[in-house]
Design an enzyme around this catalytic site. Structure first.
Site, PDB file in Angstrom:
ATOM      1  CD  GLU A  56      -9.189  35.411 -23.645  1.00 17.91           C
ATOM      2  OE1 GLU A  56      -8.849  35.734 -24.662  1.00 17.91           O
ATOM      3  OE2 GLU A  56     -10.567  35.438 -23.093  1.00 17.91           O
ATOM      4  CB  CYS A 113     -14.886  36.815 -22.771  1.00 21.23           C
ATOM      5  SG  CYS A 113     -16.884  37.119 -22.382  1.00 21.23           S
ATOM      6  CG  ASN A 171     -17.374  32.481 -26.058  1.00 21.31           C
ATOM      7  OD1 ASN A 171     -17.624  33.168 -26.658  1.00 21.31           O
ATOM      8  ND2 ASN A 171     -16.841  33.040 -24.813  1.00 21.31           N
ATOM      9  N   GLY A 227     -14.285  38.880 -29.785  1.00 17.46           N
ATOM     10  CA  GLY A 227     -13.594  37.485 -30.414  1.00 17.46           C
ATOM     11  C   GLY A 227     -11.772  38.065 -29.636  1.00 17.46           C
ATOM     12  CB  SER A 228      -8.991  36.471 -30.069  1.00 16.94           C
ATOM     13  OG  SER A 228      -9.059  36.391 -31.441  1.00 16.94           O
ATOM     14  CD  GLU A 249     -17.676  44.315 -25.674  1.00 19.06           C
ATOM     15  OE1 GLU A 249     -17.428  44.136 -24.524  1.00 19.06           O
ATOM     16  OE2 GLU A 249     -18.558  45.571 -26.222  1.00 19.06           O
ATOM     17  CG  LEU A 250     -11.412  42.763 -28.258  1.00 22.78           C
ATOM     18  CD1 LEU A 250      -9.483  44.140 -28.311  1.00 22.78           C
ATOM     19  CD2 LEU A 250     -11.229  42.172 -29.548  1.00 22.78           C
TER      20      LEU A 250
HETATM   21  P1  NAP Z   1     -11.572  34.575 -33.199  1.00 21.42           P
HETATM   22  O1  NAP Z   1     -10.432  33.560 -33.313  1.00 21.42           O
HETATM   23  O2  NAP Z   1     -11.256  35.823 -32.590  1.00 21.42           O
HETATM   24  O3  NAP Z   1     -12.347  34.983 -34.181  1.00 21.42           O
HETATM   25  C1  NAP Z   1     -14.068  35.436 -33.543  1.00 21.42           C
HETATM   26  C2  NAP Z   1     -14.383  36.165 -35.186  1.00 21.42           C
HETATM   27  O4  NAP Z   1     -13.490  36.697 -35.745  1.00 21.42           O
HETATM   28  C3  NAP Z   1     -14.956  34.463 -35.991  1.00 21.42           C
HETATM   29  O5  NAP Z   1     -16.188  34.531 -36.387  1.00 21.42           O
HETATM   30  C4  NAP Z   1     -14.097  34.979 -36.652  1.00 21.42           C
HETATM   31  O6  NAP Z   1     -14.206  34.165 -38.126  1.00 21.42           O
HETATM   32  C5  NAP Z   1     -13.572  35.982 -37.671  1.00 21.42           C
HETATM   33  N1  NAP Z   1     -12.184  36.223 -37.809  1.00 21.42           N
HETATM   34  C6  NAP Z   1     -11.174  35.523 -37.437  1.00 21.42           C
HETATM   35  N2  NAP Z   1     -10.282  36.801 -38.497  1.00 21.42           N
HETATM   36  C7  NAP Z   1     -10.938  37.064 -39.419  1.00 21.42           C
HETATM   37  C8  NAP Z   1     -10.625  38.921 -40.112  1.00 21.42           C
HETATM   38  N3  NAP Z   1      -8.763  38.322 -40.123  1.00 21.42           N
HETATM   39  N4  NAP Z   1     -10.716  38.876 -40.115  1.00 21.42           N
HETATM   40  C9  NAP Z   1     -12.757  39.500 -38.949  1.00 21.42           C
HETATM   41  N5  NAP Z   1     -12.713  38.409 -38.884  1.00 21.42           N
HETATM   42  C10 NAP Z   1     -12.425  37.631 -38.795  1.00 21.42           C
HETATM   43  O7  NAP Z   1     -11.908  34.456 -31.396  1.00 21.42           O
HETATM   44  P2  NAP Z   1     -13.210  33.369 -30.920  1.00 21.42           P
HETATM   45  O8  NAP Z   1     -11.662  31.353 -30.906  1.00 21.42           O
HETATM   46  O9  NAP Z   1     -13.739  32.795 -31.744  1.00 21.42           O
HETATM   47  O10 NAP Z   1     -13.280  33.157 -29.711  1.00 21.42           O
HETATM   48  C11 NAP Z   1     -13.036  33.396 -28.109  1.00 21.42           C
HETATM   49  C12 NAP Z   1     -12.688  35.133 -27.973  1.00 21.42           C
HETATM   50  O11 NAP Z   1     -13.016  35.820 -28.009  1.00 21.42           O
HETATM   51  C13 NAP Z   1     -11.561  35.314 -26.241  1.00 21.42           C
HETATM   52  O12 NAP Z   1     -10.507  36.287 -27.146  1.00 21.42           O
HETATM   53  C14 NAP Z   1     -12.839  35.846 -25.558  1.00 21.42           C
HETATM   54  O13 NAP Z   1     -12.021  36.101 -24.803  1.00 21.42           O
HETATM   55  C15 NAP Z   1     -13.310  36.583 -26.814  1.00 21.42           C
HETATM   56  N6  NAP Z   1     -14.748  36.747 -26.538  1.00 21.42           N
HETATM   57  C16 NAP Z   1     -15.079  38.623 -25.606  1.00 21.42           C
HETATM   58  C17 NAP Z   1     -16.466  39.000 -25.778  1.00 21.42           C
HETATM   59  C18 NAP Z   1     -16.671  40.269 -24.432  1.00 21.42           C
HETATM   60  O14 NAP Z   1     -17.103  40.265 -24.781  1.00 21.42           O
HETATM   61  N7  NAP Z   1     -15.620  40.642 -24.373  1.00 21.42           N
HETATM   62  C19 NAP Z   1     -17.481  37.468 -25.004  1.00 21.42           C
HETATM   63  C20 NAP Z   1     -16.400  36.279 -25.684  1.00 21.42           C
HETATM   64  C21 NAP Z   1     -15.576  35.985 -26.190  1.00 21.42           C
HETATM   65  P3  NAP Z   1     -13.543  31.555 -38.122  1.00 21.42           P
HETATM   66  O15 NAP Z   1     -14.114  31.465 -36.997  1.00 21.42           O
HETATM   67  O16 NAP Z   1     -14.234  32.179 -39.684  1.00 21.42           O
HETATM   68  O17 NAP Z   1     -12.091  31.899 -37.597  1.00 21.42           O
END
Ligand code: NAP
Length: 476
Positions: free
Chosen positions: A373, A279, A149, A225-226, A245-246
């Site tokens: 979320e 997020c 994002n 990420g998530s 950071e979730l």
């Molecule tokens: P995501 O699906 O969790 O993916 C995040 C990263 O993790 C991607 O690079 C993904 O790779 C990787 N990943 C997936 N499965 C994995 C595994 N088993 N082991 C290690 N890495 C793995 O999140 P997203 O959809 O990209 O982003 C949205 C989420 O991020 C939302 O929940 C949002 O709230 C959160 N977020 C939090 C913050 C904060 O600062 N708190 C800021 C921004 C976003 P792939 O893309 O190849 O699957």
């Protein structure tokens, strides 16, 4: 595109086509790294560790300064890349690039300020005639895993402090947004970062991410990420340092004495910027009953004025969410809320991956649009009769990233600051407020650890104590 390992661009054993989330057109061919290729990236980062740790603070700062300059020169190109890979409306993408530049600027400053402290050793009997001081040492190899994002600025929140503190990095960006990460690698090479200090490997989270997380040579995982993926990473990381950071379902309280007209546009921006895929996107709004009708009326009117369309178009406010699957999920969640008694005032439908900005009223707190979320352009507005009631609703959540309150009552504001269970409270602002040097992170399922350059530097360094015994007889 090619993998970036040990300062060289390398063909991967496999590749995949990257499509625009908005119209499906192919925008790049992206490498898919195998475990062996990830292994080589970790090898390179491990070899570069000593050179980075020995690099003086002024030299680390200078690399980051040069990066800032290069990004300034190529900022429009950077914004176009983000807009294409993430379907981020171009004006919003430009805002992200401007923030990224800020983030690296702060990193360049912090590189020159990393220091420990001296300790009054003689405060304890037996500590006389001793000098104690601490230093902050880099951890070594840091594994950075980032979401789609904010593909440039959230990478900056990891790469910036890692370089500033003399660490090396293996970066795995989200599969949908690899282009801005490779762009960064190109700029950092030009800025003079030693080979191996930054390695970028793309491919599936399960293969590439898992390999990084499970390697003993990687001393820290910094993940954004998530919650689902973050919790999995935590469970597999062993003794590594981990910052997570979730996600969140961020909320805002609006008190009865607030001028609705003066805040409504900002609230609409907080809810729908980048299609709600932020997020700290504003997802839940609790408005005092005395101003509720007026707030809803003005909020819906401003929402209906948003321009929906192609992210490349200058006028676009809202474009596609990251995938059609996510668009379907978001609309399903809206239906569930309606079936549980919510009123839909606008939106609620989709055209392919484009979900119309949606405003729901009187939402049951048990439905997904309230308690999970959404990560899409949906906001709920419920009525409350006091700030206290608002605080209870905000805290009734698995998450706790940031929360906001608009009020002119100082006591209500301070009560909220004390009672809200979140990492950051924004008084007279939306929870979506962030500048890049403030401590940023959550409680509960929103994560652990803090970003914001100075705070990330603390996470990315180990505190070492040195004590010098000045007693002439060393046995004392
Ligand atoms: P995501 O699906 O969790 O993916 C995040 C990263 O993790 C991607 O690079 C993904 O790779 C990787 N990943 C997936 N499965 C994995 C595994 N088993 N082991 C290690 N890495 C793995 O999140 P997203 O959809 O990209 O982003 C949205 C989420 O991020 C939302 O929940 C949002 O709230 C959160 N977020 C939090 C913050 C904060 O600062 N708190 C800021 C921004 C976003 P792939 O893309 O190849 O699957």
């Amino acid at each position: 595109m090619k993998l970036y390992i040990d300062g060289s661009w390398e063909e991967a054993h496999d590749s995949v086509q990257l499509a625009s989330p908005y119209d499906g057109r192919v925008i790049a061919e992206v490498p898919v790294a195998s475990e062996a290729e990830v292994e080589r990236a970790i090898d390179a980062a491990t070899r570069a560790r000593k050179a980075m740790a020995a690099m003086p603070a002024h030299a680390r700062g200078a690399v980051l300064d040069r990066l800032v300059q290069l990004l300034e020169e190529r900022k429009e190109e950077a914004a176009q890349l983000i807009s294409a890979e993430a379907a981020k409306p171009i004006r919003t993408a430009r805002e992200e690039v401007a923030r990224t530049i800020q983030t690296y600027r702060f990193a360049a400053q912090e590189a020159r300020q990393l220091h420990g402290e001296t300790l009054p050793m003689d405060a304890a009997p037996g500590g006389e005639n001793r000098i104690g001081y601490t230093v902050r040492e880099p951890l070594g190899v840091i594994g950075a895993i980032t979401p789609f994002n904010f593909p440039m600025n959230l990478v900056a929140h990891k790469v910036g402090p890692a370089i500033a503190s003399g660490n090396t990095i293996v970066l795995k960006p989200a599969s949908q947004t690899p282009l801005s990460a490779y762009f960064l690698a190109e700029l950092l090479a030009e800025a003079g970062l030693p080979a191996g200090a930054l390695n970028v490997v793309t491919g599936s989270g399960k293969v590439v991410g898992d390999r990084i997380v499970q390697d003993d040579r990687v001393k820290m995982i910094t993940f954004t990420g998530s919650p689902e993926v973050g919790i999995g990473i935590r469970n597999k990381s062993g003794l590594k340092k981990v910052t997570l950071e979730l996600g969140s379902n961020s909320a805002l309280i609006v008190d009865k004495d607030v001028s609705v007209e003066s805040i409504v546009n900002r609230c609409v921006k907080g809810a729908f910027a980048f299609q709600g895929q932020v997020c700290i996107s504003l997802q839940r709004i609790y408005v005092h009953e005395e101003v509720y009708e007026s707030f809803v009326e003005q909020f819906v009117k401003a929402t209906q004025a948003l321009q929906i369309g192609d992210p490349a178009n200058e006028a676009t406010d809202v474009s596609a969410v990251i995938s059609e699957g996510d668009a379907t999920r978001v609309v399903d969640w809206v239906r569930e809320a309606e079936q549980s008694g919510a009123t839909m005032t606008c939106g609620g439908n989709r055209d392919g991956s484009v979900v119309q900005p949606t405003v729901l009223l009187n939402v049951d707190p048990k439905t997904k649009v309230s308690c999970q979320e959404v990560f899409g352009p949906v906001v709920m507005i419920n009525r409350v009769s006091s700030i206290e009631e608002g605080i209870e609703h905000v805290n009734d959540s698995r998450f706790g990233l940031q929360a906001g309150i608009y009020t002119n009552d100082i006591h209500g504001a301070m009560d909220a600051a004390a009672k809200l269970e979140v990492g950051g409270v924004m008084i007279n602002d939306i929870p979506t407020f962030r500048v890049d040097h403030m401590p940023y992170g959550g409680v509960k399922e929103s994560g652990t650890g803090r970003e914001g350059i100075k705070y990330a530097l603390e996470e990315m360094t180990e505190l070492k104590l040195v004590v010098i015994n000045r007693n002439r007889e060393g046995g004392k």
